[in-house]
Every structure is written in structure tokens, then in C-alpha cells.
Write a protein that holds these residues in place. Structure first.
Motif, mmCIF file in Angstrom:
data_model
loop_
_atom_site.group_PDB
_atom_site.id
_atom_site.type_symbol
_atom_site.label_atom_id
_atom_site.label_comp_id
_atom_site.label_asym_id
_atom_site.label_seq_id
_atom_site.Cartn_x
_atom_site.Cartn_y
_atom_site.Cartn_z
ATOM 1 N N VAL A 164 0.855 -1.183 0.000
ATOM 2 C CA VAL A 164 0.000 0.000 0.000
ATOM 3 C C VAL A 164 0.893 1.235 0.000
ATOM 4 O O VAL A 164 1.767 1.385 0.853
ATOM 5 N N ILE A 165 0.678 2.125 -0.973
ATOM 6 C CA ILE A 165 1.484 3.333 -1.136
ATOM 7 C C ILE A 165 0.607 4.542 -0.855
ATOM 8 O O ILE A 165 -0.512 4.644 -1.370
ATOM 9 N N GLY A 166 1.107 5.468 -0.023
ATOM 10 C CA GLY A 166 0.327 6.657 0.284
ATOM 11 C C GLY A 166 1.215 7.844 0.576
ATOM 12 O O GLY A 166 2.377 7.692 0.962
ATOM 13 N N ASP A 167 0.669 9.044 0.423
ATOM 14 C CA ASP A 167 1.444 10.253 0.686
ATOM 15 C C ASP A 167 1.503 10.540 2.184
ATOM 16 O O ASP A 167 1.097 9.711 3.007
ATOM 17 N N SER A 168 1.970 11.707 2.560
ATOM 18 C CA SER A 168 2.237 11.997 3.967
ATOM 19 C C SER A 168 0.976 12.019 4.831
ATOM 20 O O SER A 168 1.066 11.902 6.048
ATOM 21 N N ALA A 169 -0.198 12.162 4.222
ATOM 22 C CA ALA A 169 -1.444 12.103 4.994
ATOM 23 C C ALA A 169 -1.640 10.728 5.620
ATOM 24 O O ALA A 169 -2.368 10.581 6.609
ATOM 25 N N PHE A 170 -0.985 9.720 5.042
ATOM 26 C CA PHE A 170 -1.137 8.348 5.527
ATOM 27 C C PHE A 170 0.123 7.839 6.229
ATOM 28 O O PHE A 170 0.153 6.685 6.679
ATOM 29 N N GLY A 171 1.146 8.664 6.323
ATOM 30 C CA GLY A 171 2.389 8.259 6.979
ATOM 31 C C GLY A 171 2.284 8.436 8.482
ATOM 32 O O GLY A 171 2.864 9.371 9.038
ATOM 33 N N CYS A 172 1.538 7.544 9.134
ATOM 34 C CA CYS A 172 1.290 7.673 10.566
ATOM 35 C C CYS A 172 1.061 6.294 11.179
ATOM 36 O O CYS A 172 0.856 5.300 10.468
ATOM 37 N N PHE A 173 1.062 6.244 12.494
ATOM 38 C CA PHE A 173 0.951 4.979 13.223
ATOM 39 C C PHE A 173 -0.343 4.221 12.918
ATOM 40 O O PHE A 173 -0.302 3.011 12.661
ATOM 41 N N PRO A 174 -1.540 4.857 12.940
ATOM 42 C CA PRO A 174 -2.766 4.095 12.661
ATOM 43 C C PRO A 174 -2.760 3.422 11.296
ATOM 44 O O PRO A 174 -3.269 2.309 11.143
ATOM 45 N N MET A 175 -2.161 4.079 10.304
ATOM 46 C CA MET A 175 -2.136 3.505 8.959
ATOM 47 C C MET A 175 -1.191 2.311 8.892
ATOM 48 O O MET A 175 -1.496 1.293 8.259
ATOM 49 N N VAL A 176 -0.047 2.435 9.545
ATOM 50 C CA VAL A 176 0.886 1.308 9.595
ATOM 51 C C VAL A 176 0.225 0.124 10.285
ATOM 52 O O VAL A 176 0.341 -1.027 9.844
ATOM 53 N N GLN A 177 -0.498 0.402 11.366
ATOM 54 C CA GLN A 177 -1.196 -0.664 12.088
ATOM 55 C C GLN A 177 -2.197 -1.389 11.196
ATOM 56 O O GLN A 177 -2.301 -2.621 11.227
ATOM 57 N N LEU A 178 -2.959 -0.632 10.412
ATOM 58 C CA LEU A 178 -3.947 -1.248 9.531
ATOM 59 C C LEU A 178 -3.281 -2.151 8.494
ATOM 60 O O LEU A 178 -3.769 -3.247 8.202
ATOM 61 N N CYS A 179 -2.176 -1.699 7.929
ATOM 62 C CA CYS A 179 -1.461 -2.525 6.942
ATOM 63 C C CYS A 179 -0.962 -3.818 7.583
ATOM 64 O O CYS A 179 -1.062 -4.901 6.991
ATOM 65 N N GLN A 180 -0.433 -3.713 8.779
ATOM 66 C CA GLN A 180 0.053 -4.897 9.478
ATOM 67 C C GLN A 180 -1.101 -5.850 9.795
ATOM 68 O O GLN A 180 -0.960 -7.069 9.674
ATOM 69 N N LYS A 181 -2.239 -5.306 10.183
ATOM 70 C CA LYS A 181 -3.409 -6.125 10.534
ATOM 71 C C LYS A 181 -3.878 -6.960 9.347
ATOM 72 O O LYS A 181 -4.277 -8.123 9.504
ATOM 73 N N TYR A 182 -3.842 -6.381 8.151
ATOM 74 C CA TYR A 182 -4.357 -7.072 6.968
ATOM 75 C C TYR A 182 -3.260 -7.715 6.121
ATOM 76 O O TYR A 182 -3.524 -8.213 5.025
ATOM 77 N N GLY A 183 -2.042 -7.700 6.631
ATOM 78 C CA GLY A 183 -0.954 -8.395 5.941
ATOM 79 C C GLY A 183 -0.452 -7.696 4.702
ATOM 80 O O GLY A 183 0.088 -8.353 3.795
ATOM 81 N N PHE A 184 -0.604 -6.376 4.634
ATOM 82 C CA PHE A 184 -0.116 -5.604 3.497
ATOM 83 C C PHE A 184 1.228 -4.976 3.837
ATOM 84 O O PHE A 184 1.441 -4.510 4.963
ATOM 85 N N HIS A 185 2.134 -4.942 2.898
ATOM 86 C CA HIS A 185 3.344 -4.131 3.047
ATOM 87 C C HIS A 185 2.940 -2.660 2.919
ATOM 88 O O HIS A 185 1.884 -2.335 2.361
ATOM 89 N N TYR A 186 3.769 -1.779 3.426
ATOM 90 C CA TYR A 186 3.435 -0.359 3.340
ATOM 91 C C TYR A 186 4.621 0.446 2.829
ATOM 92 O O TYR A 186 5.786 0.074 2.985
ATOM 93 N N LEU A 187 4.282 1.559 2.202
ATOM 94 C CA LEU A 187 5.270 2.477 1.639
ATOM 95 C C LEU A 187 4.649 3.875 1.721
ATOM 96 O O LEU A 187 3.855 4.267 0.870
ATOM 97 N N PHE A 188 4.997 4.624 2.776
ATOM 98 C CA PHE A 188 4.359 5.907 3.034
ATOM 99 C C PHE A 188 5.387 7.021 3.121
ATOM 100 O O PHE A 188 6.460 6.851 3.707
ATOM 101 N N ARG A 189 5.008 8.157 2.580
ATOM 102 C CA ARG A 189 5.827 9.349 2.761
ATOM 103 C C ARG A 189 5.561 9.939 4.141
ATOM 104 O O ARG A 189 4.441 9.864 4.651
ATOM 105 N N ILE A 190 6.580 10.495 4.766
ATOM 106 C CA ILE A 190 6.395 11.183 6.039
ATOM 107 C C ILE A 190 6.979 12.590 5.936
ATOM 108 O O ILE A 190 7.838 12.868 5.086
ATOM 109 N N CYS A 191 6.507 13.457 6.805
ATOM 110 C CA CYS A 191 7.009 14.835 6.838
ATOM 111 C C CYS A 191 8.341 14.898 7.583
ATOM 112 O O CYS A 191 8.624 14.075 8.463
#
Length: 380
Positions: A164-191
């Protein structure tokens, strides 16, 4: 409205067979809507209605009212209508590496669309979405909405390697948690103002610092494992790069190893911007449609997104069969896949009319097979 051209009739029969959750008039209007939008290269209702004059002896205002009734029909629940689409399309991607883009895009001031799509070729094709009000308080939190979208997709992606790829709006702890819960890798921009801790070469944890301090000037890079944030800390991999000519560094977190490749993978997210340009100002004029109510925007997206998949499928067939040069320059590629798919479809229709062979139009169908045994493919 009984007189359809052969192409519209072929589409209508296909839609009726596939979307069996729709009643007869609903499936007929959906196929008309899609066909009219393709002919008009616009989703604006008056233009779609005018393009459908070829399909009927009805007057344009009458056709427009029929399209409006489809958008306002509360019995058409987009999630239920779209479910068989996901059931048919997503098995094609099983056992493959998928890159999913999550985005939040505004529809003027009237609505916000939370959107998950899959990167295919040069665009991001829609898989799941939710339309929320633009100016009033949402009755759901953003993370609850995203989890709802993940739940819709997850049953069909269990055997698929998804990032799952997302911009800085999604670069946060709750989003990482959701990806981990559903078994998705993540790639997020952070500020850059986020804080992290990193380890020295001796394995000692160094003092906390701003992420921006790690990539502080053009030409500098950083690829390391870090401990991110002060509250709700996680250990993740940070890839940072400040390219010459850019105003700031690109900072990416991922559960996969930090390296230059993560930066390149993240840049594919920008394809979603091109996709929405195609359906807005540079293509189908979505924002000029004057549809305002959230539920009607949702049904319009059903029409628009089904059309995008159909055009992408046609473009893939065109390119796969070596026919792209008929519609696009060979020395540089000017036309996006939706325009190529549209030109290819209308060309097939012209050739079928000239040859008097309407049966050949079935090659245009998005799915092959029959109810319960549909087959989907997308090979460029």
C-alpha cells in the motif's frame, strides 16, 4: 428508448449478464451512461445525453432525466453492485506483486473521495472507494473508512503480495497498524518534522532527532533502520533522498529494507494524480458534472470507474496486438491508456459497421465467458 446501435446493444447485454444485482432498466441505463460518456468523452449529463441521441429517438432532455434518475436511485447500492466486479477482476492478480495506491481526493467543495486503486501500466485503476461530505462532519473517522475499504478487498488478496502506497497524509501509526493487521506491506511518505532514533555502527541508540536532519541538503541520502515517533513508536525502515532541483527531501518509510528502490517505488504513486486529471479537467470533466449529493456522486463514480476499467482493458488489447501506433505517435507517447482504449473501441465499431459484422463487437467485452464463469485478463 428501444433503438440501440449494435455496440451499445452489445454493452447492454454484457452489463445485464454481469451485474445481475441490477434490474433491467438499471442495467440498461448503466450501459447507456457508459456508452454515452465514452462517445462524448465527458461525464457531464447534458453532453452524455446529446451523445446518446444516436442510440434513440428520444429527446436529449428526456435522456438526461433518465440518467439523473439512475444517479438518484437509492435502490442502487454501489458497494453491492461493485462486489461481483471485484470477485471477477482480483483473481487475475493473485500470486502477483500488487502496488495499491491510497488517496484522498476532493470533489470541489462538495465531497471527499477515499480511494484505493491498483497501479496498472501508467494509471491507477479503482478497486474500492468511499464518498464522504466535503463540508460537514463525517459520521466515520478516516481510519475506520480505510479499514472498511481494506475489508472489501482483503478476501480477494490473500494470495497476493500487496504494497500500500500513500502520501504523507497516511504516513502515521494508525495507517501502519492497519497494513500490518491485513498483511499488506506499506510504503508511506512522512514529513520532515517527525522525530526518530537511529542506531550507531556499534549498536548504540543515538539521541532523538528530526527526520529532516538526516537528509538536510540536496544530494544527501539516508537508508537505515530507525525507531520512529515518540508516542506509539515503531521500528521501520527509512529511505530518504534529496534530489538536485527539488525543494525538499523525499522521506519514505516501509516494512521492507531501506534503499533507493523504495524511492522509485513510491514515485509510482504519482500515477494517481494523472488518473484523476484524466477524469477531471484533462478528460471526462467529472468536476463539471454539477452532481452534488454524496450518494449521487457515489453512483456517478460507479459509472466512471466501470468505464475506466473497460477502456483500460481495450487499451491493453490494442497495445498487446501491436496496434497502438494507429492512435498514438510512435516516437513519443502522447495519449493515455483511456484515450487509446476509446479510440480503439470506436475504430472497431466503425470497421464492424463497414463490414456489416456486428458479431465482431463481442471482442470488446470486458469479461469473457458467461455468468458464474467469467474470465478477466489485462495484458499490455
Amino acid at each position: 428508448m428501444n433503438t440501440f446501435t449494435p455496440l451499445c446493444m452489445t454493452l447492454h447485454e454484457h452489463v445485464k449478464d454481469f451485474f445481475q444485482g441490477l434490474h433491467g432498466h438499471q442495467s440498461k441505463t448503466l450501459s447507456m451512461f457508459v456508452m454515452g460518456a465514452i462517445r462524448a468523452e465527458s461525464i457531464v449529463l447534458p453532453k452524455v445525453a446529446e451523445a446518446l441521441l444516436e442510440e434513440s429517438d428520444a429527446k436529449a432532455p428526456s435522456i438526461e432525466r433518465r440518467l439523473q434518475r439512475f444517479l438518484s436511485n437509492e435502490k442502487i447500492e454501489t458497494e453491492e453492485v461493485w462486489k461481483p466486479f471485484l470477485e471477477t477482476v482480483l483473481p487475475f492478480f493473485q500470486n502477483k506483486s500488487l502496488q495499491l495506491v491510497i488517496d484522498l481526493t476532493p470533489y470541489e467543495e462538495h465531497a471527499q473521495v477515499v480511494y484505493i486503486g491498483v497501479i496498472v501500466h501508467s494509471r491507477v485503476l479503482p478497486l474500492s472507494w468511499k464518498v464522504m461530505p466535503g463540508q460537514t462532519k463525517w459520521d466515520q473517522g478516516l481510519w475506520d473508512i480505510i479499514e472498511e475499504l481494506f475489508k472489501r478487498l482483503h478476501p480477494y488478496l490473500k494470495k497476493t503480495d500487496c504494497t500500500v502506497i500513500g502520501d504523507s497524509a497516511f504516513g502515521c501509526f494508525p495507517m501502519v497498524q492497519l497494513c500490518q493487521k491485513y498483511g499488506f506491506h506499506y510504503l508511506f511518505r512522512i514529513c520532515g518534522n517527525h522525530t526518530c532514533e537511529r542506531w550507531s555502527s556499534q549498536g548504540r541508540l543515538l539521541p532523538s532527532c528530526r527526520v529532516s536532519e538526516l537528509v538536510s541538503k540536496p544530494g544527501k541520502v539516508f537508508y537505515r533502520h530507525v525507531r520512529l515517533w515518540q508516542e506509539d513508536q515503531i521500528e521501520t525502515n527509512l529511505s530518504g533522498c534529496w534530489e538536485e532541483g527539488e525543494e525538499e527531501a523525499l522521506l519514505i518509510i516501509s516494512d521492507r529494507s531501506a534503499c533507493r528502490k523504495r524511492i522509485k517505488e513510491y514515485k509510482k504513486r504519482w500515477k494517481v494524480e494523472s488518473t484523476f486529471e484524466d477524469i477531471k479537467s484533462r478528460g471526462w470533466d467529472w468536476e463539471e458534472s454539477h452532481v452534488r449529493r454524496v450518494d449521487r456522486v457515489d453512483r456517478m463514480l460507479l459509472v466512471l470507474f466501470f468505464m475506466l476499467w473497460w477502456l483500460a482493458h481495450l487499451a491493453a488489447s490494442c497495445i498487446h496486438n501491436g496496434k497502438r501506433d494507429r492512435y498514438d505517435r510512435h516516437d513519443r507517447r502522447d495519449k493515455n491508456i483511456f484515450r487509446i482504449g476509446r479510440l480503439y473501441l470506436l475504430d472497431i465499431e466503425r470497421r464492424a459497421r463497414k463490414a456489416g459484422n456486428d458479431g465482431g463487437l463481442k471482442i470488446c467485452q470486458l469479461f469473457q465467458g458467461k455468468p458464474g464463469q467469467w474470465i478477466f485478463s489485462l495484458r499490455f
